[in-house]
Design a protein around this motif. Structure first.
Motif, PDB file in Angstrom:
ATOM      1  N   ALA B  36       0.811  -1.223   0.000  1.00 55.39           N
ATOM      2  CA  ALA B  36       0.000   0.000   0.000  1.00 55.39           C
ATOM      3  C   ALA B  36       0.841   1.267   0.000  1.00 55.39           C
ATOM      4  O   ALA B  36       0.372   2.328  -0.412  1.00 55.39           O
ATOM      5  CB  ALA B  36      -0.927  -0.005   1.221  1.00 55.39           C
ATOM      6  N   ILE B  37       2.091   1.173   0.457  1.00 57.08           N
ATOM      7  CA  ILE B  37       2.913   2.392   0.516  1.00 57.08           C
ATOM      8  C   ILE B  37       4.076   2.327  -0.473  1.00 57.08           C
ATOM      9  O   ILE B  37       5.007   3.098  -0.414  1.00 57.08           O
ATOM     10  CB  ILE B  37       3.464   2.619   1.944  1.00 57.08           C
ATOM     11  CG1 ILE B  37       4.328   1.430   2.389  1.00 57.08           C
ATOM     12  CG2 ILE B  37       2.328   2.846   2.926  1.00 57.08           C
ATOM     13  CD1 ILE B  37       5.037   1.656   3.721  1.00 57.08           C
ATOM     14  N   LYS B  38       3.970   1.410  -1.410  1.00 53.53           N
ATOM     15  CA  LYS B  38       5.063   1.153  -2.334  1.00 53.53           C
ATOM     16  C   LYS B  38       4.830   1.869  -3.658  1.00 53.53           C
ATOM     17  O   LYS B  38       3.704   1.978  -4.105  1.00 53.53           O
ATOM     18  CB  LYS B  38       5.135  -0.362  -2.573  1.00 53.53           C
ATOM     19  CG  LYS B  38       6.264  -0.833  -3.445  1.00 53.53           C
ATOM     20  CD  LYS B  38       6.337  -2.346  -3.421  1.00 53.53           C
ATOM     21  CE  LYS B  38       5.317  -2.970  -4.360  1.00 53.53           C
ATOM     22  NZ  LYS B  38       5.453  -4.439  -4.412  1.00 53.53           N
ATOM     23  N   TYR B  39       5.902   2.374  -4.259  1.00 54.55           N
ATOM     24  CA  TYR B  39       5.793   2.909  -5.610  1.00 54.55           C
ATOM     25  C   TYR B  39       7.146   2.779  -6.291  1.00 54.55           C
ATOM     26  O   TYR B  39       8.159   2.557  -5.638  1.00 54.55           O
ATOM     27  CB  TYR B  39       5.341   4.372  -5.596  1.00 54.55           C
ATOM     28  CG  TYR B  39       6.245   5.305  -4.825  1.00 54.55           C
ATOM     29  CD1 TYR B  39       7.196   6.078  -5.478  1.00 54.55           C
ATOM     30  CD2 TYR B  39       6.147   5.417  -3.434  1.00 54.55           C
ATOM     31  CE1 TYR B  39       8.023   6.926  -4.785  1.00 54.55           C
ATOM     32  CE2 TYR B  39       6.982   6.264  -2.729  1.00 54.55           C
ATOM     33  CZ  TYR B  39       7.912   7.018  -3.406  1.00 54.55           C
ATOM     34  OH  TYR B  39       8.746   7.858  -2.713  1.00 54.55           O
ATOM     35  N   VAL B 108      18.285   2.803 -13.886  1.00 57.38           N
ATOM     36  CA  VAL B 108      17.984   2.214 -12.586  1.00 57.38           C
ATOM     37  C   VAL B 108      16.482   2.282 -12.311  1.00 57.38           C
ATOM     38  O   VAL B 108      15.835   3.272 -12.624  1.00 57.38           O
ATOM     39  CB  VAL B 108      18.746   2.961 -11.455  1.00 57.38           C
ATOM     40  CG1 VAL B 108      18.186   2.607 -10.081  1.00 57.38           C
ATOM     41  CG2 VAL B 108      20.236   2.658 -11.517  1.00 57.38           C
ATOM     42  N   VAL B 109      15.949   1.212 -11.756  1.00 57.50           N
ATOM     43  CA  VAL B 109      14.580   1.234 -11.242  1.00 57.50           C
ATOM     44  C   VAL B 109      14.650   0.997  -9.740  1.00 57.50           C
ATOM     45  O   VAL B 109      15.322   0.070  -9.285  1.00 57.50           O
ATOM     46  CB  VAL B 109      13.701   0.151 -11.901  1.00 57.50           C
ATOM     47  CG1 VAL B 109      12.307   0.141 -11.275  1.00 57.50           C
ATOM     48  CG2 VAL B 109      13.611   0.377 -13.396  1.00 57.50           C
ATOM     49  N   MET B 110      13.982   1.860  -9.011  1.00 62.09           N
ATOM     50  CA  MET B 110      13.958   1.699  -7.562  1.00 62.09           C
ATOM     51  C   MET B 110      12.532   1.433  -7.080  1.00 62.09           C
ATOM     52  O   MET B 110      11.577   1.960  -7.634  1.00 62.09           O
ATOM     53  CB  MET B 110      14.453   2.975  -6.868  1.00 62.09           C
ATOM     54  CG  MET B 110      15.820   3.413  -7.311  1.00 62.09           C
ATOM     55  SD  MET B 110      16.959   3.648  -5.951  1.00 62.09           S
ATOM     56  CE  MET B 110      15.947   3.482  -4.536  1.00 62.09           C
ATOM     57  N   CYS B 111      12.456   0.619  -6.051  1.00 58.06           N
ATOM     58  CA  CYS B 111      11.185   0.398  -5.382  1.00 58.06           C
ATOM     59  C   CYS B 111      11.203   1.189  -4.080  1.00 58.06           C
ATOM     60  O   CYS B 111      12.052   0.955  -3.224  1.00 58.06           O
ATOM     61  CB  CYS B 111      11.010  -1.092  -5.081  1.00 58.06           C
ATOM     62  SG  CYS B 111       9.578  -1.458  -4.066  1.00 58.06           S
ATOM     63  N   CYS B 112      10.300   2.155  -3.952  1.00 59.51           N
ATOM     64  CA  CYS B 112      10.355   3.080  -2.825  1.00 59.51           C
ATOM     65  C   CYS B 112       9.157   2.914  -1.887  1.00 59.51           C
ATOM     66  O   CYS B 112       8.082   2.480  -2.300  1.00 59.51           O
ATOM     67  CB  CYS B 112      10.381   4.526  -3.340  1.00 59.51           C
ATOM     68  SG  CYS B 112      11.730   4.862  -4.484  1.00 59.51           S
ATOM     69  N   PHE B 113       9.386   3.282  -0.650  1.00 62.13           N
ATOM     70  CA  PHE B 113       8.307   3.339   0.345  1.00 62.13           C
ATOM     71  C   PHE B 113       8.332   4.719   0.986  1.00 62.13           C
ATOM     72  O   PHE B 113       9.405   5.224   1.314  1.00 62.13           O
ATOM     73  CB  PHE B 113       8.522   2.291   1.445  1.00 62.13           C
ATOM     74  CG  PHE B 113       8.575   0.892   0.939  1.00 62.13           C
ATOM     75  CD1 PHE B 113       7.418   0.126   0.873  1.00 62.13           C
ATOM     76  CD2 PHE B 113       9.767   0.341   0.519  1.00 62.13           C
ATOM     77  CE1 PHE B 113       7.467  -1.173   0.397  1.00 62.13           C
ATOM     78  CE2 PHE B 113       9.817  -0.959   0.042  1.00 62.13           C
ATOM     79  CZ  PHE B 113       8.660  -1.717  -0.021  1.00 62.13           C
TER      80      PHE B 113
END
Lengths: 247, 247
Positions: B36-39, B108-113
């Motif tokens: 739910a808090i991931k993008y 680069v692809v990052m997975c952020c919270f």
DNA sequence: GAGAAACCTTGACCGAGATCAAATTGGAAA
DNA sequence: TTTCCAATTTGATCTCGGTCAAGGTTTCTC
């Protein structure tokens, strides 16, 4: 500059674990559980606390004294990779072998926890892990800051950086209270300074003499240092800011 | 040698956070909360992901690509202090300001919270903090290992150390499958290697040529490297053991 | 495919810091 | 106090890696 050097605890009763390293927010029953697996060990100056590669069946923190973390190559070249001061944590939950030598430079008292029960407690108690995570991230920042010192600074800048760090940790203001003036005793030999800075002890000695001649520091005997102008020292260290000193 | 270089995830679906960085042992509802808090955010090669001193309102991990952590002095001297590879974590729960520049060396692809909700989840979920603690301790060990390289190794040993680390991370065995032989493409320019090792790019180039002349490495083009004898390379790196390579 | 721009290599020379070698200092033991 | 020994300083010399400079490659663009 943020080496793992920290001011002593402010509210410590007998064991820094209680409020700094682990349990700043522990409930009473958690504290009681920590007490049950806690014990103390004393070491004399010069004694090796942990040998690199040893099995470690405890974790703990320094109650009093100073210890160093060092790595050594087989031909004898050694590099200090950390300084342990009161309240600093030692050991790795989740790993058995020690990665470096830990040597007491003064008499040291450690507060230890048997590793297994400590890990079990940690697995149940979020803020213990969170607190240790915060401390470890601070140490990581410090180690990375030090990588810049080791990789890119000149000998003079290295010495100034180290003096700035030590001053920040445990200098007292001089008696006349001039702002920016700091006084302290070096807790390290020239050789230990060299091991910290990736230099030889001769170079350390020469640069100390040079900084003295240039008035950046004053020396009484070999160990007692006065910094007349902290800002000047920071400039000599080549830091791009106050190095966190005035934050 | 244990720089923060790690092999790619083995079981990753879309986001490495799920099983490596944080949630190896998450319950389904915790995973749902993380979702739910991931993008996701994408960056192009050369782009700066985070500027030192920036406010950071997220934490996250690398999904794909390579990024570097660097520190810079005001006169331009720079030191790389870490390499971010897929699954590596970025950011500090509990701190707002970034301490170094983070630059994408490839796309680069990052997975952020978002940081706030992530911290709240962490405060409730012990194994997230425990997992992050383990990862951070690994990075700390790596940084300290690197301090020995920066402080005490010769230029040739530095180059050999870096090649050994990269080989360990992502070399493939050569087609003829000779044991101890490894092949890989350097993911770094000579300048980036120099920044990692505290050298100039000329010295890096000279030492690469010397290692090639001495048969320690084979070069096709500037980037494609073959290590005919890994043991020999480790010896050149001056490591007092196999450097964890065979563990 | 020509031109341009990174990127990389190589050479000549120099200097910061290492190495080798004495002094000198200072604190502890007797 | 005197002696002793480790810690430190200082000097002379050497060397590794930095600096400056010139070409050479590879890759991208047009």
């Amino acid at each position: 500059m943020t080496l793992p050097i920290q001011t002593a605890n402010e509210n410590c009763e007998d064991c820094p674990i209680r409020h700094r390293a682990v349990c700043a927010r522990c409930e009473p029953d958690e504290l009681h559980e920590l007490d049950a697996i806690k014990y103390y060990r004393s070491f004399e100056a010069g004694q090796t606390i942990i040998w690199s590669g040893d099995m470690m069946n405890f974790v703990g923190s320094v109650v009093s004294g100073v210890a160093t973390l060092t790595q050594t190559m087989e031909d004898g070249r050694t590099q200090m990779v950390g300084l342990l001061l009161p309240s600093d944590f030692v050991g790795r939950p989740g790993r058995d072998g020690a990665a470096y030598n830990v040597v007491a430079t003064t008499d040291v008292v450690m507060c230890c926890f048997r590793k297994k029960p400590f890990e079990e407690l940690m697995a149940r108690t979020p803020h213990i892990a969170v607190r240790l995570l915060e401390m470890t991230l601070d140490e990581l920042d410090a180690a990375r800051e030090w990588m810049l010192v080791l990789g890119r600074k000149t000998a003079r800048e290295k010495i100034a950086s180290l003096l700035a760090i030590i001053a920040r940790r445990d200098a007292t203001l001089s008696t006349d209270g001039r702002p920016g003036q700091m006084v302290f005793d070096l807790p390290l030999t020239r050789e230990a300074m060299a091991d910290y800075l990736g230099l030889t002890l001769e170079t350390v000695s020469r640069q100390m003499s040079a900084l003295k001649k240039d008035g950046v520091i004053l020396l009484e005997g070999k160990r007692h240092v006065t910094i007349p102008d902290m800002r000047r020292l920071m400039d000599e260290a080549g830091d791009d800011s106050d190095g966190g000193f005035l934050v």
